[in-house]
Structure formats: structure tokens, C-alpha cells
Design an enzyme around this catalytic site. Structure first.
Site, mmCIF file in Angstrom:
data_model
loop_
_atom_site.group_PDB
_atom_site.id
_atom_site.type_symbol
_atom_site.label_atom_id
_atom_site.label_comp_id
_atom_site.label_asym_id
_atom_site.label_seq_id
_atom_site.Cartn_x
_atom_site.Cartn_y
_atom_site.Cartn_z
ATOM 1 N N LYS A 55 -19.723 20.690 27.311
ATOM 2 C CA LYS A 55 -18.631 21.163 28.169
ATOM 3 C C LYS A 55 -18.637 20.378 29.483
ATOM 4 O O LYS A 55 -17.586 19.947 29.966
ATOM 5 C CB LYS A 55 -18.770 22.668 28.435
ATOM 6 C CG LYS A 55 -18.432 23.513 27.215
ATOM 7 C CD LYS A 55 -18.796 24.981 27.389
ATOM 8 C CE LYS A 55 -18.572 25.720 26.065
ATOM 9 N NZ LYS A 55 -18.995 27.132 26.120
ATOM 10 N N GLN A 99 -22.169 31.416 29.470
ATOM 11 C CA GLN A 99 -22.488 30.964 28.121
ATOM 12 C C GLN A 99 -23.272 32.054 27.382
ATOM 13 O O GLN A 99 -24.283 32.543 27.875
ATOM 14 C CB GLN A 99 -23.319 29.667 28.198
ATOM 15 C CG GLN A 99 -23.611 29.043 26.853
ATOM 16 C CD GLN A 99 -22.375 28.511 26.152
ATOM 17 O OE1 GLN A 99 -21.496 27.904 26.764
ATOM 18 N NE2 GLN A 99 -22.281 28.743 24.851
ATOM 19 N N ASP A 122 -12.645 31.336 29.623
ATOM 20 C CA ASP A 122 -12.855 31.626 28.201
ATOM 21 C C ASP A 122 -11.809 32.583 27.641
ATOM 22 O O ASP A 122 -11.763 32.814 26.434
ATOM 23 C CB ASP A 122 -14.251 32.259 28.004
ATOM 24 C CG ASP A 122 -15.266 31.247 27.486
ATOM 25 O OD1 ASP A 122 -14.857 30.150 27.070
ATOM 26 O OD2 ASP A 122 -16.467 31.575 27.495
#
Ligand code: NAD
Length: 288
Positions: A55, A99, A122
Site C-alpha cells: 500500500k 490494518q 477502507d
């Protein structure tokens, strides 16, 4: 005979990243700063470390600044919440994500609730999931949004089609089903308690598999001419001890039946990262 065409997520993700890089380059002078994304990681899960690295690499490539932090595994809930609060207030940060998975002593849901909904890169905050249910604009969950973008790129017709989603997680299956419904497909969700999965999958024009079991879907379960999207990521080891990534479908056999299929790796995975960058950039562009 192999007939299925590939839905090439890797190529499309590269194209999206180039488009985002151009958008950032043209907007930066007006906004006075690059977009910023903060990826928070806790502990040393090796798979998570790889995802976070990917990422951050993708961010660098398109011109997004990284504000991520890597916390030791014993970090307290309060400490991470305080960091999220700081990032919520930081004007240079457009996207924040935690995460997963987290060490057991941490409450992932409570952390998610702390993220400002307009920085929820997200797309998993209840506000953004609620907007998806209501079909209002908002930040969309990255993996299912990536699948939709891939289907759009290849002009796969969805209106009135039978779509079957296997898996009902809040991360993939559930938002996936809602997005297909929003696109006017007729949607069925199958899951761990579903009986006679084959009868259901055999009727699917669009089959999205998001379970985490290698070879769950065999060629006999697929309707000839179907579009098969494999979200699963599983690491398997062969007899000589070599490991590789596979999805949830019997890929080789299904290429003889389906019209389109996504490879693993190179299908949905790169699209997930592309959508994360896109969410960050769309939050950033609201400053124009
Ligand atoms: P999860 O474990 O939260 O959910 C799995 C789902 O599969 C559950 O809803 C369960 O009901 C269903 N299920 C379990 N066994 C089943 C069976 N025998 N038949 C039918 N359904 C069954 O997992 P998740 O987070 O939704 O992820 C699913 C898979 O997708 C995993 O392999 C994960 O690694 C992968 N994934 C990939 C990406 C990507 O970017 N490609 C992103 C997220 C997750």
C-alpha cells in the site's frame, strides 16, 4: 479447451494509478499539498506487513504522502485511539486505515468507529456502509468496489443478471452483494450454512467467491459462459515445500467453462489497492 478471458486486475490497477497520479499532479498547486494516507499497523503479522508495504509503495508511485505508523504488538487501545484522533485532526491526512487482523487485546470495531467517516479510506465505517445500503455517495469498501470497477472495465452486463456472492463478511461478501444489487443484478448470498451450493452456483451469470478455501469452486459448479471473480487469497505449499498463492476456485478447470475469470494473483488483489488510493484521492479532492 481453454476459453475464458482474463479479467486483468493488475493492468487495470496500473491504469487507475496513472490516472490518479495525473489528477494529483494537476490539483496539488491548488490544494497546496499532496494527498495523505495513514496506514496503522499493530504487531508483526507477516502477511499484514506485506500488505502495508504494498500500500505504501503504491502511495509513493502516485504521489500520496504516507503518514503510517507501526506500533509494537503490546500497544494499548487508548494509545491507538489517540493516534487516530490526531490523524482525524491533521489537515494533511485524507485517509486513515487500521490494518487487520489486530492482536487479541485490541478492539478493532471500536478503532474503526474512531476514524472520521470522511477519512475512512477502507470504506468500512458504519456511516459509509450505511450510505452503501441507502445507495448514497460515500467511501466504498475497497475490495468489492475493485470488483465492480473490473466488471465495468470489461463491460460485463449486470442488469437483470443472476449474481451469486459466496461469503457474507462485512469486509467483502456483504458490501459486494449490495453493490451488485445497486447495479440491478438479482443477487443471492451463499455462506457457511448454505446447503447444496452447487445448485445455486450453477445458475450464476456472475459468480463472486470470497471464502478463503482453495478449490471450493470446481468446474461442475460453474454455468458455461459465466463470469467468475475469485476474491480468495490462500497460501498453499506443495510436496517439495514451495509455497504459492491461490484463490478459492479450481482455476485451470474453470478456464474451460467460464467466459471470464480473474487470476490469483493479479486479479482482485491489485484492484483493492487501487480503490484504496482512489478513496484517498477522492477525499483529498473535496478540498478543491
Ligand atoms: P471471512 O473469513 O471473514 O469470511 C468468509 C466467508 O465465507 C464467511 O462469510 C463464511 O460464511 C463463508 N464460508 C465459509 N465456508 C464456506 C463454505 N464452505 N461454503 C460457502 N461459504 C463459506 O473472510 P473475508 O475477509 O471475507 O475474506 C475471504 C477471502 O478473501 C479470504 O481468502 C481473504 O484472504 C480474501 N480477501 C482478498 C482480498 C483481495 O484484495 N483480493 C481482500 C479481502 C479478503
Amino acid at each position: 479447451m481453454e476459453i475464458a478471458k482474463r479479467l486483468d486486475g493488475k493492468a487495470l490497477a496500473t491504469k487507475i494509478q496513472q490516472e490518479l497520479a495525473e489528477k494529483i499532479a494537476t490539483s496539488q498547486a491548488k490544494i497546496g499539498r499532496p494527498p495523505g494516507l495513514a496506514v496503522l499497523m499493530v504487531g508483526d503479522n507477516p502477511a499484514s506487513a506485506t500488505y502495508v508495504r504494498n500500500k505504501e509503495k503504491a502511495c509513493t508511485k502516485v504521489g500520496i504522502a504516507s503518514y503510517g505508523r507501526h506500533f509494537p504488538s503490546q500497544t494499548s487501545q487508548a494509545e491507538i485511539e489517540a493516534e487516530i484522533e490526531k490523524l482525524n485532526q491533521n489537515d494533511r491526512v485524507d485517509g486513515i486505515l487500521v490494518q487487520l487482523p489486530l492482536p487479541e487485546h485490541l478492539d478493532a470495531i471500536a478503532l474503526l468507529h474512531k476514524i472520521a467517516p470522511d477519512k475512512d479510506a477502507d470504506g468500512l465505517h458504519p456511516v459509509n456502509l450505511g450510505k452503501l445500503v441507502r445507495e448514497e455517495p460515500g467511501l466504498r469498501s475497497c475490495t468489492p468496489a475493485g470488483v465492480m470497477r473490473l466488471l465495468e472495465e470489461y463491460k460485463i452486463p449486470l442488469i437483470g443478471k443472476q449474481a451469486v456472492v459466496i461469503g457474507r463478511s462485512i469486509l467483502v461478501g456483504k458490501p459486494m452483494a449490495l453493490m451488485l444489487l445497486e447495479a440491478n443484478a438479482t443477487v443471492i448470498i451463499a455462506h457457511s450454512s448454505t446447503q447444496d451450493l452447487k445448485t445455486i452456483t450453477q445458475n450464476a451469470d456472475i459468480l463472486v467467491v470470497a471464502v478463503g478455501i482453495p478449490n471450493l469452486i470446481t468446474a461442475e459448479m460453474v454455468k458455461p459462459g459465466a463470469v467468475v471473480v475469485d476474491v480468495g487469497i490462500n497460501r498453499v505449499t506443495n510436496n517439495s515445500g514451495k509455497s504459492r498463492l491461490v484463490g478459492d476456485i479450481d482455476f485451470a478447470a474453470i478456464t474451460n467453462v467460464a467466459e471470464y475469470v480473474t487470476p490469483v494473483p493479479g486479479g482482485v488483489g491489485p484492484m483493492t489497492v487501487a480503490m484504496l488510493l482512489q478513496n484517498t484521492v477522492s477525499s483529498y479532492l473535496r478540498n478543491l
